[in-house]
Each structure stands twice: as C-alpha cells, then as structure tokens.
Scaffold this motif. Sequence first.
Motif, PDB file in Angstrom:
ATOM      1  N   GLY A   1       0.822  -1.210   0.000  1.00 48.48           N
ATOM      2  CA  GLY A   1       0.000   0.000   0.000  1.00 48.48           C
ATOM      3  C   GLY A   1       0.849   1.249   0.000  1.00 48.48           C
ATOM      4  N   LEU A   2       1.915   1.239   0.814  1.00 48.60           N
ATOM      5  CA  LEU A   2       2.818   2.394   0.856  1.00 48.60           C
ATOM      6  C   LEU A   2       3.552   2.571  -0.472  1.00 48.60           C
ATOM      7  CD1 LEU A   2       4.362   2.097   4.442  1.00 48.60           C
ATOM      8  CD2 LEU A   2       2.719   3.812   3.618  1.00 48.60           C
ATOM      9  N   LEU A   3       3.951   1.459  -1.085  1.00 49.70           N
ATOM     10  CA  LEU A   3       4.618   1.552  -2.384  1.00 49.70           C
ATOM     11  C   LEU A   3       3.696   2.159  -3.448  1.00 49.70           C
ATOM     12  CD1 LEU A   3       6.528  -1.869  -2.573  1.00 49.70           C
ATOM     13  CD2 LEU A   3       7.523   0.416  -2.281  1.00 49.70           C
ATOM     14  N   SER A   4       2.399   1.827  -3.389  1.00 50.78           N
ATOM     15  CA  SER A   4       1.462   2.310  -4.409  1.00 50.78           C
ATOM     16  C   SER A   4       1.257   3.818  -4.337  1.00 50.78           C
ATOM     17  CB  SER A   4       0.111   1.594  -4.279  1.00 50.78           C
ATOM     18  OG  SER A   4      -0.535   1.958  -3.075  1.00 50.78           O
ATOM     19  N   ILE A   5       1.494   4.425  -3.169  1.00 52.84           N
ATOM     20  CA  ILE A   5       1.315   5.871  -3.040  1.00 52.84           C
ATOM     21  C   ILE A   5       2.630   6.574  -2.692  1.00 52.84           C
ATOM     22  CG2 ILE A   5      -1.107   5.646  -2.367  1.00 52.84           C
ATOM     23  CD1 ILE A   5      -0.192   6.192   0.540  1.00 52.84           C
ATOM     24  N   ALA A   6       3.748   5.927  -2.959  1.00 57.13           N
ATOM     25  CA  ALA A   6       5.050   6.449  -2.525  1.00 57.13           C
ATOM     26  C   ALA A   6       5.352   7.829  -3.117  1.00 57.13           C
ATOM     27  CB  ALA A   6       6.153   5.455  -2.903  1.00 57.13           C
TER      28      ALA A   6
ATOM     29  N   LEU B   1       4.895  13.813  -3.135  1.00 55.83           N
ATOM     30  CA  LEU B   1       5.725  14.722  -3.925  1.00 55.83           C
ATOM     31  C   LEU B   1       4.898  15.407  -5.021  1.00 55.83           C
ATOM     32  CD1 LEU B   1       8.897  12.458  -4.281  1.00 55.83           C
ATOM     33  CD2 LEU B   1       8.579  14.421  -2.746  1.00 55.83           C
ATOM     34  N   TYR B   2       4.018  14.622  -5.645  1.00 55.55           N
ATOM     35  CA  TYR B   2       3.159  15.197  -6.693  1.00 55.55           C
ATOM     36  C   TYR B   2       2.218  16.243  -6.093  1.00 55.55           C
ATOM     37  CZ  TYR B   2      -0.565  15.687 -10.107  1.00 55.55           C
ATOM     38  OH  TYR B   2      -1.474  16.210 -10.972  1.00 55.55           O
ATOM     39  N   VAL B   3       1.630  15.920  -4.942  1.00 59.41           N
ATOM     40  CA  VAL B   3       0.695  16.847  -4.285  1.00 59.41           C
ATOM     41  C   VAL B   3       1.416  18.145  -3.930  1.00 59.41           C
ATOM     42  CG1 VAL B   3      -0.697  17.225  -2.213  1.00 59.41           C
ATOM     43  CG2 VAL B   3      -0.825  15.043  -3.436  1.00 59.41           C
ATOM     44  N   LEU B   4       2.648  18.051  -3.448  1.00 61.45           N
ATOM     45  CA  LEU B   4       3.411  19.249  -3.085  1.00 61.45           C
ATOM     46  C   LEU B   4       3.669  20.115  -4.319  1.00 61.45           C
ATOM     47  CD1 LEU B   4       4.986  20.878  -1.008  1.00 61.45           C
ATOM     48  CD2 LEU B   4       6.986  19.463  -1.517  1.00 61.45           C
TER      49      LEU B   4
ATOM     50  N   ALA C   1      -6.837   9.296 -12.247  1.00 61.65           N
ATOM     51  CA  ALA C   1      -7.828   9.843 -11.324  1.00 61.65           C
ATOM     52  C   ALA C   1      -7.492  11.283 -10.940  1.00 61.65           C
ATOM     53  CB  ALA C   1      -7.905   8.969 -10.073  1.00 61.65           C
ATOM     54  N   ILE C   2      -6.206  11.554 -10.717  1.00 70.57           N
ATOM     55  CA  ILE C   2      -5.785  12.912 -10.352  1.00 70.57           C
ATOM     56  C   ILE C   2      -6.023  13.873 -11.514  1.00 70.57           C
ATOM     57  CG2 ILE C   2      -3.779  14.332  -9.828  1.00 70.57           C
ATOM     58  CD1 ILE C   2      -2.728  12.030  -8.139  1.00 70.57           C
TER      59      ILE C   2
ATOM     60  N   SER D   1       6.311  14.054 -13.515  1.00 68.19           N
ATOM     61  CA  SER D   1       7.381  13.050 -13.494  1.00 68.19           C
ATOM     62  C   SER D   1       7.263  12.128 -12.290  1.00 68.19           C
ATOM     63  CB  SER D   1       8.746  13.750 -13.489  1.00 68.19           C
ATOM     64  OG  SER D   1       8.946  14.452 -12.272  1.00 68.19           O
ATOM     65  N   PHE D   2       6.682  12.620 -11.194  1.00 71.25           N
ATOM     66  CA  PHE D   2       6.515  11.770 -10.011  1.00 71.25           C
ATOM     67  C   PHE D   2       5.446  10.696 -10.217  1.00 71.25           C
ATOM     68  CE2 PHE D   2       7.978  15.733  -7.639  1.00 71.25           C
ATOM     69  CZ  PHE D   2       9.284  15.271  -7.534  1.00 71.25           C
ATOM     70  N   LEU D   3       4.577  10.901 -11.234  1.00 73.93           N
ATOM     71  CA  LEU D   3       3.539   9.920 -11.523  1.00 73.93           C
ATOM     72  C   LEU D   3       3.762   9.252 -12.877  1.00 73.93           C
ATOM     73  CD1 LEU D   3       0.312  11.774 -10.273  1.00 73.93           C
ATOM     74  CD2 LEU D   3       1.655  10.050  -9.086  1.00 73.93           C
ATOM     75  N   ALA D   4       4.962   9.344 -13.400  1.00 72.88           N
ATOM     76  CA  ALA D   4       5.270   8.696 -14.677  1.00 72.88           C
ATOM     77  C   ALA D   4       5.174   7.186 -14.535  1.00 72.88           C
ATOM     78  CB  ALA D   4       6.668   9.102 -15.147  1.00 72.88           C
ATOM     79  N   VAL D   5       4.653   6.544 -15.561  1.00 75.77           N
ATOM     80  CA  VAL D   5       4.433   5.093 -15.514  1.00 75.77           C
ATOM     81  C   VAL D   5       5.739   4.324 -15.261  1.00 75.77           C
ATOM     82  CG1 VAL D   5       3.722   3.085 -16.881  1.00 75.77           C
ATOM     83  CG2 VAL D   5       2.339   5.182 -16.900  1.00 75.77           C
ATOM     84  N   PRO D   6       6.844   4.636 -15.929  1.00 73.70           N
ATOM     85  CA  PRO D   6       8.079   3.883 -15.646  1.00 73.70           C
ATOM     86  C   PRO D   6       8.508   3.977 -14.183  1.00 73.70           C
ATOM     87  CG  PRO D   6       8.316   5.122 -17.674  1.00 73.70           C
ATOM     88  CD  PRO D   6       7.055   5.584 -17.036  1.00 73.70           C
ATOM     89  N   LEU D   7       8.389   5.176 -13.596  1.00 76.53           N
ATOM     90  CA  LEU D   7       8.777   5.335 -12.198  1.00 76.53           C
ATOM     91  C   LEU D   7       7.860   4.537 -11.274  1.00 76.53           C
ATOM     92  CD1 LEU D   7      10.574   6.708 -10.088  1.00 76.53           C
ATOM     93  CD2 LEU D   7       8.961   8.645 -10.092  1.00 76.53           C
ATOM     94  N   LEU D   8       6.551   4.566 -11.543  1.00 72.98           N
ATOM     95  CA  LEU D   8       5.604   3.818 -10.717  1.00 72.98           C
ATOM     96  C   LEU D   8       5.865   2.311 -10.819  1.00 72.98           C
ATOM     97  CD1 LEU D   8       2.266   5.753 -11.391  1.00 72.98           C
ATOM     98  CD2 LEU D   8       3.714   5.869  -9.360  1.00 72.98           C
TER      99      LEU D   8
END
Length: 593
Positions: free
Chosen positions: A174-179, A183-186, A305-306, A263-270
Amino acid sequence: MADEHKAQQRDGERALRELLKPVSGRLAAGRLLAVVSGVLAVVPYIALVEAGDLLLTAAADGVPVDGPGVRRWLQVLLAAFGARLLIYFVALLVTHLADIEFGRLAREGMVRRLASAPLSWFTGVNSGRVRKGLQDDIGTVHHLIAHQPVDGTVAVVMPVALMIYAFVVDWRLGLLSIATLPLYVLATATSMRGMGEKTVEMDKRLSSVSARMVEFVTGISVVKAFGRVGRAHDRYQQSADEFYDFYFAWVKPLVRLSALGSSFLAVPLLLLINVGGGALLVRADVVSAADVLATALIALLIPNAIETLMNAAWSRQMAGAAALRLDGLLHLDVLAPVRLSDIEVPSGNAVEFDSVSYSYTAGDSAVMAVDSVDFRMEPGTITALVGPSGSGKSTLATLLARFDDPTSGTIRLGGVPLPHVGSLYSHVGFVLQDPQLLGVSIRDNILLGRPDATEEEVRAAARAAQVLDEIDALPQGFDTVYGSDSGLSGGQAQRVAIARALLVDAPVLILDEATALTDPESQYEIQQALSTLVRGKTVLLIAHRPEVIAGVDRIVLLDSGRVLASGTHDELIDHPAYARLWTAAPTSEGLQS
C-alpha cells in the motif's frame, strides 16, 4: 485585486448553487450511482488476486489447477466489471438528462426575463451577452452537470477504495502504491497557488480581447473609409498583447512545476517502485506475485484519477464565471408587471409628461439623464424636442415608446399611465435613425405591426412611403429577404420602416432624427413619406434642421435633462440657448406638417 477576484469566485459559487438547485436531486442520484461504481472497481482486483493465488499455489505445489475455483473468480471479475460499467453509464445518463433539463430551464428563464426587459437594455453589448449566455455559458456549465458529478466522484471513490484494498493486501505494498503521491501533491499545490484569481482574470482578459475583435471586425468598413485602420487594429493588438503577456507570465512557471509533478507519476517510475519493491517482498516470502501485480495496477490508476480531478476543478472555475453571467441574465431588471384589471383604454391621444425623471444607472452616484420634465402634447399636434447632444431628447422619446419606465414621474396617454395602456404599440408608433429591419422578407418587415393586413394594404403603405417602385424593381419584389439579397440603400430601408408605421397607423408617433443617417438624395423622399405619416397624429419629433423645427406646433428646449423653455419658434427665437441651436443647425428640405 486578489480580494476582488476571491469575491467574484464566491459569487460564482453562489450563483452556481442557485442555478443547479432545480436539478440537484438528479445530480445527487448520479453521484450516488458513481459511488457504487467506484466501490465496485475493487472487486475485479480481489478476483484477480484470488485467481492468481490459485494458479501460483498449484504451480508451486505441483498439483492440478483448481479449474472451477479459477473460473468462479473470473466470472466474479467479469460480472463486477460489467456491473460497474452499467452503473457508470446509468449515472452518466442521469446527469446528462439533468443537463438537458438545466439547459431547458435556463433558456426558458432567460426568454421569460428578456421578454419583460426594457427595450433600452438591448444594446449591442447586451445582445452579445445574451448570445454568450444562450450558447457559450450554458455549454460551459454542461461539463460540470453532465460529467463532473460522475467522473469527479469516481475519480475520488475508486482510488480511495483501491488504495484501502492495497493496504488490506499488505501495508507495505500500500505504501509503495502511493510512494510518489506526496511529492506530486506538493508540486501541484505550489503550482495551483492563486489559480482561482488567475482564472477570473484570464476570463476578463479574454472577454476584452473578444470585445476588441468584434469592435474591429464590425467597424472595419468605417475605419477603412476614414483611414483609421491602424488605430482600430492597434486597440485589438494591444488587448491581445496584454493577454499574451499575462498568460505567458502565469503559465511559464506552471509548466515547470507541472512537468516536475507529472514526473513523479510517470508510468516507468511507478512500475519501478511497485514492481521492484514488490519483487523484494516476494523474494522475502512476505507477499505473492499476484498481490504485487494487483497493487502495481492500482498505482497506475492514480495519475488518471488525479488528472480527472484537476480537470473537474478547472471546469468548476470556468463554470462559476459562466454561472455568474447567467445569473445576471436570469435576474435582469424588468419592467414593472401590470395586472389585467389595471389595463385601461386611453381617452384620446394627448400625451402628458408629469415630473418625469430617468437615470441609466442606480445608486447615490446616478446621473439623471432626464430631470423633472413636464410638458403636454395636444392631440394632432407636432412637438419638437431640441437641445444639445446629451440633453435628454432621445431618452424622452424612448420613455414615450416605453423602452423603459421613468425612475420617477408618470407619462400618460389619453389620461392613462403608459404601463396601464393595453396594446401600447397599436397606440404609439415610432421611426428611429436605425430602420430596425429584420432578416426576413420585406413584406414581413412591413407586416410586423399588423400581421393580418392584406397585400393591397401592404402595397398601399409602401406607395405612401415612396418605396413601392424600388421594392417592385427588386428580383423577388416583396419576397426579397432584407440583409441577404435585398440590395436596399439606407434611405430605402428607412422608407420600409415608414411603410410599417403607416400600416400600423398609430395615433401617436415618435420621429427620432429619421433622416439623420441618410444621404441627401434620400432625404427628400423620406420627408415626403413622413409628411404623409404625420397627418392627424400626435407627433414627438427630434430633429435639428431649422425649417423642420420652425414648422411645428410646439418646441421644447432641453439642456442637461431639464426643460429650459417651451413655445413656438417665434416665442423662443430670442432665447439665447435656442438662438445658438438655430444658428448652428443644418438646413435642408422641410417637413410639411
């Protein structure tokens, strides 16, 4: 400035709530269905994990796969997915029907309001407001009603439900899924600072650019004729440049922050974080590969969703500004309603202005365009209003036509206050500077005041208006559509308007500089038509030519909205203000009364 923009935002939200009240029940139903659809999104992931565990367990233990069990979970997955889509589409159907109902109510409300609005309100600017309200603003609110209640609700409920499930599967997954989410919210919160105020300002600047563009395009023939193209273009160019500078200064830093946040929500990074971290947990025998696959897929849904939520917030900002404009049209000040029991029939055709005052604005700072005006027009006489520009002549004429009601005082026709006169425009006719013809056939333009008139009566009115031969010479004659294939000059169009007034044959007539905008060759024919029109009528005349003024029964001299003097030409010729007007006035062929 910031406080003003925040106040406009609050006003927009208030207007939006008021506008949406009639369809609020349907929108609530759409949101409720969207909640159910969002919660159901969890079920396919549960089924995926369970089916995956059955397959992985069988492979690890070297035993046959539990076929019925896998099929059962696949059936659950498909059923839940199908049910979710069905409920989602039903929710959209409900909100789209709400949008259709809202559009109907808004348009009907505006039509009812505009039908009772003062005719003086319908300037070019306000007519543009009506077009924008009926087309653009209702279209802007469409997304907020038809899509945002469902998509916005799903964009909140579904990720929350899925993230809760991810923590249920394993808190570390769960923590990994929202890691990367904090940063994106900030980054997004930083970029959104002052967004409301900037959106309001952008809407204002776009309206300014639009107004300058319309001004430039509609007046292009005039500015070219007088060699002012550069200046007219500069006004539009300046407005466009100011918008560009504002928008570029606003968006440039936003693009950097938006790129950083994205970039914090980029698919490769996720995938790297969730699959890489999940692989370590699988190797430690803490979770299964199916658990990692499910939570990784959940993480990939968060950016979409965002984005949906961001679009919804933007749509609400724009819809708030549109709602404020729609609210202004739906609460437009209208003429005071009159009960049927108060309707009276005028006794004769005398017109009386009794302490009439009028202001185009309200409040303590209002300037009176007409101030305590008193005079009487006897039946069958011609009364001329004279005075410098801005003295209140046209205002008095429009008040007699009841384009608006006086701020105070009373105008009476045959002893009856104008609001109590039934079928006012069968008693009061008018011919203005602008002929006010519609884009329909010339016959229909003449018939506007008396739709039941015969063809012979229409032709007789056109003949008396000195325009019959010109109409007959057109390829389609009286069937010629004005404005598209009419080929009528300004003077001919004015005589068509006079023919319309002749057909109505109202006993009280308003002539507001009916020849002011025509060429000298047309003026004589228009004057001849007017001479036929005014016979036996009570006439209020606004004109500047000495011989026209000298021939009337009474002259009312105005200045700054007040009556300076009244009488015949001979009685007023020694009045200094009247003498100045007489000296400065142009001359031409007169009006024979």
